[in-house]
Design an enzyme around this catalytic site. Structure first.
Site, PDB file in Angstrom:
ATOM      1  N   ARG A   7       0.870  -1.081  -0.022  1.00 54.28           N
ATOM      2  CA  ARG A   7       0.086   0.134  -0.045  1.00 54.28           C
ATOM      3  C   ARG A   7       0.844   1.323  -0.065  1.00 54.28           C
ATOM      4  O   ARG A   7       0.565   2.302  -0.620  1.00 54.28           O
ATOM      5  CB  ARG A   7      -0.945   0.094   1.288  1.00 54.28           C
ATOM      6  CG  ARG A   7      -1.972  -1.174   1.100  1.00 54.28           C
ATOM      7  CD  ARG A   7      -2.933  -1.120   2.500  1.00 54.28           C
ATOM      8  NE  ARG A   7      -3.326   0.183   2.586  1.00 54.28           N
ATOM      9  CZ  ARG A   7      -4.701   0.515   2.157  1.00 54.28           C
ATOM     10  NH1 ARG A   7      -5.396  -0.399   1.439  1.00 54.28           N
ATOM     11  NH2 ARG A   7      -5.170   1.479   2.594  1.00 54.28           N
ATOM     12  N   CYS A  54     -18.928  -0.506   9.386  1.00 52.00           N
ATOM     13  CA  CYS A  54     -19.424   0.822  10.212  1.00 52.00           C
ATOM     14  C   CYS A  54     -20.744   0.268  10.818  1.00 52.00           C
ATOM     15  O   CYS A  54     -20.992  -0.340  11.822  1.00 52.00           O
ATOM     16  CB  CYS A  54     -19.691   2.014   9.520  1.00 52.00           C
ATOM     17  SG  CYS A  54     -18.140   2.859   9.071  1.00 52.00           S
TER      18      CYS A  54
END
Length: 430
Positions: free
Chosen positions: A43, A263
């Site tokens: 990343r 979430c």
């Protein structure tokens, strides 16, 4: 602290460069000197090339930013203001997994200096910052809160895929370990958040505010999911009911659907966990979670029943599932309830094909041991419209007819298509 950062006499370090950390690191880097830290070297390499691994941020947003990307913890010693934005998932038993947060706290604690600030953005249960993270910071640094350093909590409000409500346009909650910490942390965030900040009176209030935002949405959706099950038994179109009820000014237009992602489908478990630790077993929150977690199995059973009524044996049917990301127009597949739906269909020996132009085939294979097809084939007995990507919204009923067998079934989980347009197809929506 704010003045030092503004004059670039100090640096901000953002730990964890996912869908939360990277946007805030790049926004800080417009005005401050920033270190972007992530343990994933691949990343980091992508971000150094101006590529967002989450495919949310355009390459030009990396240009002209005063930011250095690294996976070397020693570089963090240059920072004075730390922002921790690592994932806070749950394990297979729906228990909060604090390991990423604990490891990040250890990393920061090892480089913490007198005068430094540490702000957490990861979603947690009330008390986690001070009861779980702070002791790790103190243990690994040998420093004391209030004497040597200060902490705060500012919950993230990033909405992946939303190009209108972006980081700088959403009011930001901030909190601090004392009045000075609150003012300094607020000043740092106010410099990048155009919508301004809200100063919570305590860290626990800020933590609780964040976790109930998603718990409230979870419960509202669970109510609509339960109603959709009831109305389906009554042969009533839930979407039409919501449309009619929505004519009243104070009716909240939540809709039924799969509740996944990192979430809404996860945060309530943090509140459940903490509440049970304190000796109270929440009934409403747990009930909402149970309903939403059970929807993939309910939908799979519904589809199989519809196929059997048409004389199709499940093991001889072929079903196309369109979309596997946790929401529309994003590449994130974490905690995708569509994957659960696919597994439930496979339990009936249904031959399932999956397509999603936004998802990475490698990530899907690694995360769920499922295979993404490059494109749909043909002769499907049923199609499940699972994720409302923009390109799927443009498809018409003629397209579905072209890839389906005679007497086909279309499950429109997102309610994208009008019922009156589906002649010749058995159409069902939640």
């Amino acid at each position: 602290m704010y003045k030092e950062l503004k004059q670039k006499q100090g640096q901000i370090a953002v730990i964890g460069l996912g869908y939360v950390g990277l946007p805030i690191a790049l926004e800080f880097a417009r005005q401050f000197k920033v270190i972007g830290f992530d343990i994933n070297s691949e990343r980091i390499a992508m971000m150094r090339r101006g590529e967002d691994p989450s495919h949310e941020i355009a390459p030009e947003e990396f240009e002209g930013r005063d930011i250095a990307f690294t996976n070397d913890p020693e570089v963090l010693r240059q920072a004075t203001f730390f922002v921790v934005a690592v994932p806070t998932p749950v394990d297979d038993y729906k228990v909060p997994d604090l390991k990423p947060l604990q490891r990040a706290s250890e990393t920061v604690g090892n480089v913490l200096k007198p005068g430094d600030y540490v702000v957490y953005e990861s979603t947690v249960y009330p008390g986690c910052t001070e009861e779980d993270c702070l002791p790790i910071l103190e243990q690994h640094s040998g420093l004391k809160l209030g004497v040597d350093f200060k902490i705060g909590y500012s919950p993230e409000r990033i909405n992946p895929g939303d190009k209108e409500r972006t980081l700088t346009t959403i009011l930001k909650i901030v909190s601090g370990s004392d009045a000075e910490a609150l003012d300094e942390i607020a000043a740092v965030y106010e410099s990048i958040i155009r919508a301004g900040v809200y100063k919570a009176p305590t860290i626990k209030v800020a933590e609780a505010a964040k976790v109930i935002e998603n718990t409230q949405r979870d419960l509202n959706i669970s109510l609509m999911n339960e109603l959709s099950i009831i109305f389906d038994k009554m042969d009533i179109d839930t979407q039409e009911v919501i449309k009619a009820a929505g004519t009243k000014w104070n009716f909240l237009k939540f809709t039924p659907g799969l509740v996944g992602g990192h979430c809404i489908g996860v945060d309530p478990y943090y509140l459940l966990y903490k509440s049970r630790q304190l000796g109270y077993d929440p009934q409403v929150i747990h009930s909402g979670r149970r309903i939403n977690d059970g929807m993939p199995a309910y939908i799979a059973t519904k589809l199989v029943q519809m196929l059997i009524k048409k004389g199709r044996a499940p093991q001889q049917t072929k079903v196309l599932v369109m979309g596997i990301t946790f929401k529309e127009n994003v590449s994130d597949i974490r905690n995708s309830k569509v994957a659960d739906l696919v597994r439930e269909l496979m339990k009936y020996s249904v031959n399932v094909h999956i397509v999603d132009s936004h998802a990475s085939p490698n990530e899907v294979a690694h995360e769920y041991n499922l295979t993404l097809m490059d494109a749909p084939s043909s002769q499907y007995d049923a199609v499940v419209m699972a994720v409302g990507h923009d390109e799927y919204r443009k498809l018409d009923i003629a397209y579905f007819r072209s890839i389906m067998t005679a007497q086909p079934v279309l499950l429109d989980l997102k309610g994208l298509y009008a019922k009156e347009e589906t002649q010749g197809i058995e159409y069902w929506r939640m």
